[in-house]
Each structure stands twice: as structure tokens, then as C-alpha cells.
Design an enzyme around this catalytic site. Sequence first.
Site, short mmCIF file in Angstrom:
data_model
loop_
_atom_site.label_atom_id
_atom_site.label_comp_id
_atom_site.label_asym_id
_atom_site.label_seq_id
_atom_site.Cartn_x
_atom_site.Cartn_y
_atom_site.Cartn_z
N PRO A 59 0.82 -1.21 0.00
CA PRO A 59 0.00 0.00 0.00
C PRO A 59 0.86 1.26 0.00
CG PRO A 59 -0.22 -1.20 2.08
CD PRO A 59 0.62 -2.03 1.18
N GLU B 250 2.12 -7.59 8.21
CA GLU B 250 2.29 -6.15 8.04
C GLU B 250 3.22 -5.84 6.88
OE1 GLU B 250 -0.38 -6.06 10.51
OE2 GLU B 250 0.40 -4.10 9.89
N ARG C 195 -2.13 -8.94 -20.86
CA ARG C 195 -3.06 -8.68 -21.96
C ARG C 195 -2.43 -7.73 -22.99
NH1 ARG C 195 -5.96 -4.05 -21.85
NH2 ARG C 195 -7.72 -4.94 -22.99
N ASP D 135 -8.63 0.83 -25.33
CA ASP D 135 -9.00 0.71 -23.91
C ASP D 135 -9.15 2.08 -23.26
OD1 ASP D 135 -8.95 -2.01 -23.65
OD2 ASP D 135 -6.86 -2.10 -23.01
N1 LIG Z 1 -0.43 -3.52 -3.91
C1 LIG Z 1 -1.08 -3.32 -2.98
C2 LIG Z 1 -1.96 -3.04 -1.89
C3 LIG Z 1 -2.05 -3.59 -0.60
C4 LIG Z 1 -1.22 -4.61 0.08
C5 LIG Z 1 -0.11 -5.20 -0.54
C6 LIG Z 1 0.68 -6.12 0.12
C7 LIG Z 1 0.39 -6.43 1.47
C8 LIG Z 1 1.00 -7.28 2.44
C9 LIG Z 1 0.26 -7.17 3.59
N2 LIG Z 1 -0.75 -6.30 3.38
C10 LIG Z 1 -0.70 -5.84 2.10
C11 LIG Z 1 -1.52 -4.93 1.42
N3 LIG Z 1 -3.08 -2.98 0.02
N4 LIG Z 1 -3.62 -2.08 -0.81
C12 LIG Z 1 -2.97 -2.07 -1.98
N5 LIG Z 1 -3.26 -1.26 -3.05
#
Ligand SMILES: N#Cc1c(-c2ccc3cc[nH]c3c2)n[nH]c1N
Length: 241
Positions: free
Chosen positions: A87, A114, A156, A171
Site C-alpha cells: 500500500p 504487516e 493482456r 481501452d
Molecule cells: N499492492 C497493494 C496493496 C495492498 C497490500 C499489498 C501487500 C500487502 C502485504 C500485507 N498487506 C498488504 C496490502 N493494500 N492495498 C494495496 N493497493
Amino acid sequence: TPYRVDVVTIFPEYLAPLRQSLLGKAAERGLVAIGVHDLRRWTDDVHRTVDDAPYGGGPGMVMRPEPWARALEAVRPPGTRLVVPTPAGRSFTQAVAAEWAAEPGLVFACGRYEGIDQRVADWAARHGPVSEVSIGDYVLAGGESAVLVMVEAVTRLIPGVVGNRESVEYDSHADGLLEGPSYTRPASWRGLDVPPVLLSGDHAAIARWRRAESLRRTAARRPDLLAALPEDALGPADRAV
Ligand SMILES: N#Cc1c(-c2ccc3cc[nH]c3c2)n[nH]c1N
């Protein structure tokens, strides 16, 4: 040689959809080669431990570096881009998908808990490009869903994977704008009519209408995309919209 995608995860079954439909056929036709690998294969204890408490305290657990390094040394061809969904990453966009589709392949590291000890990405950067990316501003429980999204968006774009090449070029986001509305038969349905220009056979007028609809929709729903367009993207005809 096929476009190579490898995914390391503690939930390999989560990536089963990669074997379905479009991607499954592309794999059968040798356009794409997909490997899914269970991180626990590279643990060194009887409990196959992949996580530990965070230094500095805080909630949850962090994924240990050593199993990841062993897995990536086994799975990642030298120089291949490592993609780490997070994230806290840079935004994954259609432009990024197009860049990656032009490379020989990708390795994905799916985090859980986490996240992964930061030193894994730092160490991996010594052996090839590393991209820490996010698919959107919402929080998931792990990287697997993001990998499904990114693998679909990238593969794709590989020539031959999508039969109708034109549909890829027209697209949404391909030209930085949202695509306009689409219609098919019947021309009149439950009191709702298809815009007459689309039935006119006047292809120049249809193209103008579609461009105007694309701009109108983008201005209404995603003004950020409009603001991000390069200076010369909008022609004189567009300004009339
Ligand atoms: N890409 C992306 C993500 C994630 C994500 C990615 C990896 C892990 C590992 C633990 N929690 C996670 C959340 N959350 N929101 C996004 N756009």
C-alpha cells in the site's frame, strides 16, 4: 520465448485463477509462462516460520528476510524486475503495465501480515530492478489480489494474448482518457435509444462523437486524468467540448 511470470507467496492456491481462461490459453500457446512458488519451501525450521515480531514494536508481524532471499535466489532470473505490491508503493498504472509488458518477464513477491522486512527489497535491488507498487488507495490483507490484477493488466498487452489487437488500443486509459459508452442491439430498448450518430454510418462523425464522450466522461469522473494530460494531447476540436 514466452513472457515469464513467477510469483512467490504463502498462499499459492490464491493464484490459481492465473491458470484460467485468457491467461491459461496464452500459457498453452507458449506466449506466457507462469510459475507459482510457496515461500515456505525456503524456510529452515520445522515450523516453516515466515514471520516474526516487528523491531520497534507495533501491531502484527513482519515477514522474515532470510526465506525471501533464498526464494528469490532460486526463482528470479538475474536482471528480472522484482515487483513488490505494497500500500506504500508508487501507483501501478496502464503506463507502468505497458513498460513491464515490454520486458522479458516479472517476479512478484506477495507479502502478508504487516509486510516484508524492507531489507529484502533493498537487497533485491542489487540483483535487478525492484518496483514497490500499489494498485489503489485502499488496504488489502496481502499482495496476492494485487498480483492477479497486475498480471492481468500486463499480460493482456503482450502481442497475441488478446485476439483483437484493436480492443487493447482503444481501452480506457490507453490514451490517458476514459472510454465513452458502448451500445449494441437492439437500437431501442425499454424506451432507451442508442445515440443516432452511431447508426448513421458516418464514421468521421462517430469518431468525433466518441472523442467528445470520452472527454466529457473523463472531465466528469476523473478530472485528475484530464489535468495530467500532456500539453499537446487535446487538439483544437477537443476544446469545443
Ligand atoms: N499492492 C497493494 C496493496 C495492498 C497490500 C499489498 C501487500 C500487502 C502485504 C500485507 N498487506 C498488504 C496490502 N493494500 N492495498 C494495496 N493497493
